[in-house]
Design a protein around this motif. Sequence first.
Motif, PDB file in Angstrom:
ATOM      1  N   GLY A   1      -6.374  -0.539  -7.683  1.00 48.13           N
ATOM      2  CA  GLY A   1      -5.175   0.192  -8.052  1.00 48.13           C
ATOM      3  C   GLY A   1      -4.094  -0.805  -8.431  1.00 48.13           C
TER       4      GLY A   1
ATOM      5  N   PHE B   1       2.283   1.770  -3.493  1.00 49.65           N
ATOM      6  CA  PHE B   1       1.252   2.296  -4.384  1.00 49.65           C
ATOM      7  C   PHE B   1       1.044   3.788  -4.139  1.00 49.65           C
ATOM      8  CE2 PHE B   1      -3.228   3.493  -4.891  1.00 49.65           C
ATOM      9  CZ  PHE B   1      -3.370   3.306  -6.260  1.00 49.65           C
ATOM     10  N   ARG B   2       0.980   4.160  -2.876  1.00 47.78           N
ATOM     11  CA  ARG B   2       0.707   5.561  -2.545  1.00 47.78           C
ATOM     12  C   ARG B   2       1.845   6.482  -2.999  1.00 47.78           C
ATOM     13  NH1 ARG B   2       0.068   4.831   2.344  1.00 47.78           N
ATOM     14  NH2 ARG B   2       2.074   5.567   3.138  1.00 47.78           N
TER      15      ARG B   2
ATOM     16  N   ALA C   1       2.439   3.812 -10.595  1.00 46.24           N
ATOM     17  CA  ALA C   1       1.155   3.470 -10.000  1.00 46.24           C
ATOM     18  C   ALA C   1       0.030   3.881 -10.929  1.00 46.24           C
ATOM     19  CB  ALA C   1       1.001   4.144  -8.640  1.00 46.24           C
TER      20      ALA C   1
ATOM     21  N   ALA D   1      -4.441   4.089 -11.173  1.00 51.12           N
ATOM     22  CA  ALA D   1      -5.734   4.010 -10.498  1.00 51.12           C
ATOM     23  C   ALA D   1      -6.804   4.446 -11.483  1.00 51.12           C
ATOM     24  CB  ALA D   1      -5.753   4.884  -9.252  1.00 51.12           C
TER      25      ALA D   1
ATOM     26  N   ALA E   1       0.826  -1.208   0.000  1.00 49.69           N
ATOM     27  CA  ALA E   1       0.000   0.000   0.000  1.00 49.69           C
ATOM     28  C   ALA E   1       0.860   1.258   0.000  1.00 49.69           C
ATOM     29  CB  ALA E   1      -0.936  -0.013   1.213  1.00 49.69           C
TER      30      ALA E   1
ATOM     31  N   PRO F   1      -6.776   1.748  -2.326  1.00 51.09           N
ATOM     32  CA  PRO F   1      -6.858   2.748  -3.405  1.00 51.09           C
ATOM     33  C   PRO F   1      -8.260   3.345  -3.480  1.00 51.09           C
ATOM     34  CG  PRO F   1      -5.952   0.650  -4.190  1.00 51.09           C
ATOM     35  CD  PRO F   1      -6.502   0.396  -2.830  1.00 51.09           C
ATOM     36  N   THR F   2      -8.333   4.563  -3.950  1.00 52.85           N
ATOM     37  CA  THR F   2      -9.635   5.187  -4.166  1.00 52.85           C
ATOM     38  C   THR F   2     -10.430   4.366  -5.169  1.00 52.85           C
ATOM     39  OG1 THR F   2      -8.689   7.371  -3.761  1.00 52.85           O
ATOM     40  CG2 THR F   2     -10.809   7.285  -4.917  1.00 52.85           C
TER      41      THR F   2
END
Length: 379
Positions: free
Chosen positions: A367, A262-263, A276, A278, A259, A362-363
């Motif tokens: 993601g 990804f962020r 990344a 999304a 995570a 992820p939003t």
Amino acid sequence: MRLSLLKPVINRPGPWASVYAAAPPSTEDGAKQQELTASATMAQLFALGADEATCGAVHEALLMPQEGSRGAHAGRVLFAAHGEIVLDTPLPGPPATPFAAWGPVPRVTPLLAAIGDDPVCLVVRLDRAGADFALVGERGTGSTGRHSRTASPLPRTAEGDPSGRHFRTKAENTWEHNAGEIADAVREAFEKSGAEAVVLVGEARERHLVHEKLPEPLRALTYESSHGGRAPGAESALVDRDIAQVRAVQEREHIARVADRFRTGAGPGNERAPHAAAGIPALIEAAREHRIDTLLVSPHGSDIARQVWVGSDADQLAVRGTELSYLGEEHPAVARADDALVRSAAATGADVVVVRDPDRAPTGGLGAILRGTVDAGPE
């Protein structure tokens, strides 16, 4: 997450029946309830458009008890296509909501959410004569071998006898040597197995000495259980609890690392670049180009149930059906975004991580961490 479990269903053409069912209760009317469930599931699949042969195969499978089921505390998932049960696997517990689905791709995401990351742990049961190795995880437990050395016996001597001190020193030296050999065997087994952690089981002094002789990177991944031992019958439910706790820690830490990558947009190897993705359009493009290294899925994201278009091949995905028509797919079909992306990721050797913490997810619930270059996928 290890996706070998999904191999039978990933590259096989559909349409697919996906059934998540609870095991029948171990009561007098359990068999009757099992029959009612099987019949209701078959009727539901038929109403959804499933062919008669596949409906019949599911009905027959649900009437049969599954090996290893644990009564009312167990569940199972079946994937069937073209009149054949392709995969019938247990769930760690009953599904939160039993259901049956029919569609162009199998409904695999609830299975992945149920089994979790399933990290592999190397369990070493040791004593002064050697060690036994077993792997726990990846949907099971299996022995990986044994390392044995015969330690010098410690003879009885009168208290204060100098020869007693000599023999004790000799025995301790032998154990020091054996502990070093066991540590080398642990390192070799760890590297070959792909395990993510080690649990040492045995007497405290022996555990500590082997632990100290491990190479530094492996020491940091090694835990000790103060319960049980190597001797037959020494196994304890407390050992199982300790192993489960270690695996839970490994799972949480792995999900947190993914995570965070990804962020921050870090790619494989943590190199910084636009690695990344999304949003459904970006994820579909990355899946078509085999650029997904790790797919992140949140069970409750708003995008997971969005409809996308798929073809017969795992990398045939599109936001609109006309896109697949241009790519030569004559019969594009609608599928859920999460299942379509999981199928594509698994087919191209990517990892899948289920992120339950909404603060880390992820939003939209989907993601990906991307590969640095376009990959043609595994041969």
